[in-house]
Design a protein around this motif. Sequence first.
Motif, short mmCIF file in Angstrom:
data_model
loop_
_atom_site.label_atom_id
_atom_site.label_comp_id
_atom_site.label_asym_id
_atom_site.label_seq_id
_atom_site.Cartn_x
_atom_site.Cartn_y
_atom_site.Cartn_z
N MET A 169 0.83 -1.11 0.17
CA MET A 169 -0.04 0.12 -0.10
C MET A 169 0.89 1.25 -0.13
SD MET A 169 -3.10 -0.98 2.67
CE MET A 169 -3.83 0.71 2.43
N ILE A 170 1.87 1.10 0.68
CA ILE A 170 2.71 2.53 1.02
C ILE A 170 3.51 3.07 -0.36
CG2 ILE A 170 4.74 3.44 2.15
CD1 ILE A 170 3.89 1.81 4.88
N LEU A 171 3.96 1.80 -0.91
CA LEU A 171 4.88 2.20 -2.06
C LEU A 171 4.16 2.60 -3.37
CD1 LEU A 171 7.81 -0.40 -1.55
CD2 LEU A 171 7.51 1.99 -0.79
N THR A 172 2.88 2.04 -3.44
CA THR A 172 2.05 2.26 -4.62
C THR A 172 0.93 3.19 -4.51
OG1 THR A 172 0.53 0.61 -4.22
CG2 THR A 172 2.56 -0.25 -5.04
N GLY A 173 0.50 3.45 -3.32
CA GLY A 173 -0.85 4.31 -3.31
C GLY A 173 -1.82 3.98 -3.67
N ARG A 174 -1.95 2.42 -3.64
CA ARG A 174 -3.28 1.94 -3.80
C ARG A 174 -4.27 2.09 -3.26
NH1 ARG A 174 -5.14 -3.28 -3.01
NH2 ARG A 174 -3.79 -4.30 -1.27
N ARG A 175 -5.73 2.08 -3.78
CA ARG A 175 -6.66 2.11 -2.78
C ARG A 175 -7.18 0.77 -2.34
NH1 ARG A 175 -10.35 7.08 -5.64
NH2 ARG A 175 -8.66 8.50 -5.81
N VAL A 176 -7.59 0.93 -1.09
CA VAL A 176 -7.93 -0.55 -0.53
C VAL A 176 -9.33 -0.25 0.03
CG1 VAL A 176 -7.84 -2.03 1.36
CG2 VAL A 176 -6.02 -1.50 -0.02
N PRO A 177 -10.64 -1.21 -0.59
CA PRO A 177 -11.71 -1.01 -0.03
C PRO A 177 -11.97 -1.63 1.41
CG PRO A 177 -11.80 -2.94 -1.76
CD PRO A 177 -10.18 -2.06 -1.69
N ALA A 178 -13.08 -1.22 1.87
CA ALA A 178 -13.33 -1.75 3.24
C ALA A 178 -13.22 -3.06 3.68
CB ALA A 178 -14.72 -1.09 3.69
N ARG A 179 -13.72 -4.03 2.85
CA ARG A 179 -13.63 -5.37 2.84
C ARG A 179 -12.16 -5.93 2.81
NH1 ARG A 179 -17.89 -7.53 5.38
NH2 ARG A 179 -19.91 -6.60 4.53
N GLU A 180 -11.33 -5.51 1.98
CA GLU A 180 -10.12 -5.86 2.16
C GLU A 180 -9.43 -5.20 3.16
OE1 GLU A 180 -5.93 -5.73 -0.74
OE2 GLU A 180 -7.80 -4.64 -1.60
N GLY A 181 -9.71 -3.99 3.59
CA GLY A 181 -9.08 -3.63 4.75
C GLY A 181 -9.28 -4.32 6.24
N PHE A 182 -10.55 -5.14 6.05
CA PHE A 182 -10.95 -5.84 7.22
C PHE A 182 -10.23 -7.18 7.21
CE2 PHE A 182 -13.47 -9.58 8.72
CZ PHE A 182 -13.74 -9.14 9.97
N GLU A 183 -10.07 -7.94 5.69
CA GLU A 183 -9.27 -8.95 5.73
C GLU A 183 -7.84 -8.69 5.95
OE1 GLU A 183 -10.07 -9.86 1.74
OE2 GLU A 183 -12.33 -10.43 2.13
N LEU A 184 -7.13 -7.40 5.49
CA LEU A 184 -5.72 -7.32 5.97
C LEU A 184 -5.70 -7.02 7.69
CD1 LEU A 184 -4.93 -4.96 3.18
CD2 LEU A 184 -3.85 -7.12 3.49
N GLY A 185 -6.59 -6.53 8.33
CA GLY A 185 -6.72 -6.59 9.78
C GLY A 185 -6.65 -5.18 10.27
N PHE A 186 -6.57 -4.06 9.50
CA PHE A 186 -6.47 -2.70 9.86
C PHE A 186 -8.10 -2.10 10.21
CE2 PHE A 186 -6.12 -1.66 5.46
CZ PHE A 186 -7.02 -0.70 5.35
#
Length: 258
Positions: free
Chosen positions: A158-175
Motif C-alpha cells: 500500500m505504502i509504495l504504490t498508493g493503491r486504494r483498498v476497499p473496506a472489505r479488503e481492509g478488514f481482511e488485511l486486519g486494519f
Amino acid sequence: MAYQYCSVQDEGRLRIVTLNRPEVLNALHADANDELASVWDEFAERDDLWVGIVTGAGGRAFSAGNDLKVQAGGKRRPNGPRGFAGICNRFDLDKPLIAAVNGVAMGGGFETALACDIIIAAENAVFALPEPRVGLIAGAGGVHRLPRSIPVKQAMGMILTGRRVPAREGFELGFVTEVVAEGQALEAARRWAAMILECSPKAVRASKQAAYHGLDEPTLQQAMRTIYPAQRENMESEDYIEGPRAFAEKRKPDWRNR
C-alpha cells in the motif's frame, strides 16, 4: 462552543467529533488541525468524557487528507505538535478513540483512522496512502502505524504504490475492525463505544496504555513484567474494588472513575 472546521457533540460520557469540510471531502489544513487539537485536549482533560469517536461530514468522505490546494497556493504552514487532525502525533491519550469511516480515507484521513484504536468502516469506505503520487510521504504516521497494524509486506504494497483498498479488503488485511452497511458507520461506532462504556474507564485506559507501550518493549517477558503508570493507577482506584464487589453481588458496577 462553536467550531469552524469540525462539530463536537457530547452524549453523556461519549464525545463525537465530526470533521466538517464536506465541500473538500473533509480535507484538513493547519488551522483545522489546530482547532481539532484543542478539541482533543479538552477531551483528554475532562473526567466525565471516557470515549471518543471521529467521523466525517457528508456521505462521501471521512477525510481526503491534507488540503493540497492550500499547500499548492503556498499558504501551508507546519501542523502543531499534536499533528494531523489533532491526534496523529498524540501518544499520551489513554482514552479510547474510534474512527467511524463513512467514505474516502486518504493520506492524512487514513492516518487519522490509524491513530484511533478501533476502525469501523462503511462498505463504501476506501483507504489509501497516496502521498508518493504527489511527491510526499505519509509522514503523519502512515508509514509507521500501518506496518505495525498489518503484515509488513501487505503494508509496503500500500505504502509504495498508493493503491486504494476497499473496506472489505481492509478488514481482511486486519486494519479495519468491522465493516457495516453504507451510512451505518457512526451508529456502529456508537455500539462499540457503548460496549467500552460498560467497562471500568480506568481499566480500559490501563489496558490501552499497557498494550501500546508493551509493543515497544524488546521482549514479551519485559512487557509482562512492567507495571505501566495507568495500570498502577487502576490498581489503586476505587473502581478496582467496585468491579469484583459488583460481580459478587450480582449487579452492574457503578464506575466512578476514581
